[in-house]
Design an enzyme around this catalytic site. Sequence first.
Site: not given
Length: 205
Positions: A40, A127
Amino acid sequence: MGAMEAIRADRVLTVVRAPEIPDPVALAEALAGSGIRAVELTFTTPGVLDCLRKASGVAKAVVGAGTVLDGEQAAAAIDSGARFLVTPGIRETVAEVAAERGIPVVMGAFTPTEVMRALDLGAAAVKIFPAKALGPGYLKDLHGPLPQAELIPSGGVNAGNAADFLAHGAVAVTAGTDVVAPADVAAGRWPEIAARAASFVRSMN
């Protein structure tokens, strides 16, 4: 292999927060070669779209965009090769663009209400940030009423507690500065990053 399939299989993704990424290809290769395929790259890094374009060409890696705050950033990231998106919180416009483009979004949340909202918006996983605030046991608590939620803790996850988060129900964990220290990224210390990534992967078992 799709982004979520890679994340579920590896049980880890890494978030890179650095003032600069001198060689995105070398970074992605170092991480993917050490067992962390999902990488990411965040909008907090200047020039992240160019980094995404370069890193997305690494065959072994699955490169995504993080700290995606709105639909415009989401579209730009996808156009630059991002195969998944990550938000710090509930972002409806990001979810809309991700759904339109067929790209999974991992949406940030903390409370049960936020987790349910993320799932309602179509998040592929949620998340849990900041995970260090309540620790691994919090994931088990969330799974009580929300057993179907795929949770990915982020913030404060390291080689010392990753296995504990996984044991408490995380579908994967987020490796941050424990693996990709900003100074190492900026200096291009790819062998050091690869070694840290391999050590982190070993710690999960």
